[in-house]
Design an enzyme around this catalytic site. Sequence first.
Site, PDB file in Angstrom:
ATOM      1  N   LYS A  69      46.454  36.442  42.349  1.00  0.00           N
ATOM      2  CA  LYS A  69      47.574  36.873  41.342  1.00  0.00           C
ATOM      3  C   LYS A  69      47.801  38.262  41.230  1.00  0.00           C
ATOM      4  O   LYS A  69      48.905  39.075  41.340  1.00  0.00           O
ATOM      5  CB  LYS A  69      47.578  36.137  39.961  1.00  0.00           C
ATOM      6  CG  LYS A  69      47.660  34.474  40.186  1.00  0.00           C
ATOM      7  CD  LYS A  69      48.911  34.014  40.688  1.00  0.00           C
ATOM      8  CE  LYS A  69      49.138  32.875  41.022  1.00  0.00           C
ATOM      9  NZ  LYS A  69      50.303  32.345  41.559  1.00  0.00           N
TER      10      LYS A  69
ATOM     11  N   ASN B  51      54.966  21.105  50.214  1.00  0.00           N
ATOM     12  CA  ASN B  51      54.071  20.516  50.990  1.00  0.00           C
ATOM     13  C   ASN B  51      53.219  19.433  50.358  1.00  0.00           C
ATOM     14  O   ASN B  51      52.422  18.509  51.158  1.00  0.00           O
ATOM     15  CB  ASN B  51      53.113  21.229  52.039  1.00  0.00           C
ATOM     16  CG  ASN B  51      52.313  21.861  51.511  1.00  0.00           C
ATOM     17  OD1 ASN B  51      52.179  22.006  50.166  1.00  0.00           O
ATOM     18  ND2 ASN B  51      51.339  22.419  52.121  1.00  0.00           N
TER      19      ASN B  51
ATOM     20  N   GLY C 101      33.960  31.708  36.248  1.00  0.00           N
ATOM     21  CA  GLY C 101      35.312  32.121  36.385  1.00  0.00           C
ATOM     22  C   GLY C 101      35.895  32.279  35.081  1.00  0.00           C
ATOM     23  O   GLY C 101      37.165  32.778  35.214  1.00  0.00           O
TER      24      GLY C 101
ATOM     25  N   ASN D  24      49.297  19.433  46.071  1.00  0.00           N
ATOM     26  CA  ASN D  24      48.700  19.053  44.793  1.00  0.00           C
ATOM     27  C   ASN D  24      49.773  18.600  44.134  1.00  0.00           C
ATOM     28  O   ASN D  24      50.090  18.708  42.845  1.00  0.00           O
ATOM     29  CB  ASN D  24      48.076  20.148  44.256  1.00  0.00           C
ATOM     30  CG  ASN D  24      47.327  19.706  43.103  1.00  0.00           C
ATOM     31  OD1 ASN D  24      46.823  18.594  43.007  1.00  0.00           O
ATOM     32  ND2 ASN D  24      46.960  20.677  41.931  1.00  0.00           N
TER      33      ASN D  24
ATOM     34  N   TYR E  17      41.055  33.339  42.370  1.00  0.00           N
ATOM     35  CA  TYR E  17      42.408  32.655  41.983  1.00  0.00           C
ATOM     36  C   TYR E  17      43.031  33.832  41.376  1.00  0.00           C
ATOM     37  O   TYR E  17      44.026  34.375  41.612  1.00  0.00           O
ATOM     38  CB  TYR E  17      42.363  31.659  41.061  1.00  0.00           C
ATOM     39  CG  TYR E  17      43.689  31.363  40.358  1.00  0.00           C
ATOM     40  CD1 TYR E  17      44.794  30.627  40.894  1.00  0.00           C
ATOM     41  CD2 TYR E  17      43.589  31.675  39.223  1.00  0.00           C
ATOM     42  CE1 TYR E  17      45.756  30.849  40.443  1.00  0.00           C
ATOM     43  CE2 TYR E  17      44.854  31.703  38.351  1.00  0.00           C
ATOM     44  CZ  TYR E  17      46.289  31.084  39.264  1.00  0.00           C
ATOM     45  OH  TYR E  17      46.955  31.213  38.166  1.00  0.00           O
TER      46      TYR E  17
ATOM     47  N   SER F 177      50.024  35.116  36.149  1.00  0.00           N
ATOM     48  CA  SER F 177      48.844  34.415  35.420  1.00  0.00           C
ATOM     49  C   SER F 177      48.439  35.452  34.417  1.00  0.00           C
ATOM     50  O   SER F 177      48.062  36.572  34.821  1.00  0.00           O
ATOM     51  CB  SER F 177      48.126  33.578  36.139  1.00  0.00           C
ATOM     52  OG  SER F 177      46.974  33.587  35.428  1.00  0.00           O
TER      53      SER F 177
END
Length: 335
Positions: A153, A32, A297, A35, A149, A124
């Site tokens: 994952k 879509n 993070g 990004n 994030y 990841s």
Amino acid sequence: MKILVTGGTGYIGSHTIVDLLENGFEVVSVDNFHNSRPTTLDGIEAITGVRVKNYEVDLADRAATLAMFDKEKFDGAIHFAAYKLVGESVDKPLEYYRNNTNSLLNVIEGLRLQGSSNLVFSSSCSVYGNADELPVTEATPRKVAESPYALTKQMGEDMISDYCKAVPDFKAVLLRYFNPAGAHESGKIGEDPSNPATSLVPVITQTAAGKRGGMKVFGTDYNTRDGSCVRDYIHVQDLAHAHTLALRYVMGGKGTKNPSLFNLGIGEGLTVLEAINAFEKVSGTKLNYELGPRRAGDVIAVYADRSLATKELGWEPARGVEEIMRTAWAWELGS
Ligand code: UDP
């Protein structure tokens, strides 16, 4: 064999589509452009001569996703589409949980409704958190996620594991990426986010090209050889090829009951300052950077033991940090 690539115009997705096409697969993309940009499809066509069909669908939208699965029958899927910025996820956790988990659920449901049972999932190295041992192997325990994030994952891996246990003929491979970087050797596709870049290598090349005023090294007081964070940078074309191998692996009947799991890194750690040095050497430019505070993070250090992917998939990364910096710089100057 027709393969669904979600996030097909994204950075790793687009390089993987090229690799799949070069290895005889038919590909349909869903993206879509959250990004990424439609022009990436032109780049793929310029390299391969194939115009890939893209469905502009939000995969977190169940009805729209299932409607897309009604139109196409797939032999398998590679699920890349996800929000992926560590820092942003700290600021917008709900958006990350909503998008990354719903899209995965909908893709699995869509595959199953049409009887497809082959899934390759983008995970990841961030699932390891601040690991107790380095390099990390697939058996290294996952620690507490350092960001929303990373937690999405971990959740994605667990959702797929549970599903594989419940549905014995469903086959999955989980690929834990370390730090993808560099661009396609043709110069026709590369990292091209529509949002401002935050990953180290594009930040470096954009700074060197004068597209941003400067950059910061996030943290210089970590317990590493020069105080900056250690990562394992893997060339995106090597990473892309691992997906073709993983797809063949799962289509060959592996990954049932428990998903197979592979680390995809080069197997060496590089500090942020070493990465900057490598760039300066390859490009012959002096980078305008400052030493800054830590970023929320971030894990301190992570790099891969990749021997399992080499043994099971036959995966041998062919490119090192010079090739990463050379192709990233060529892409920056050309794009
Ligand atoms: N980094 C940095 N400055 C930047 C961007 C990144 O020092 O402008 C550091 C970041 O703190 C991390 C490493 O580079 O230690 C890799 O960050 P990136 O966002 O590329 O990937 P991550 O490992 O977070 O997924």
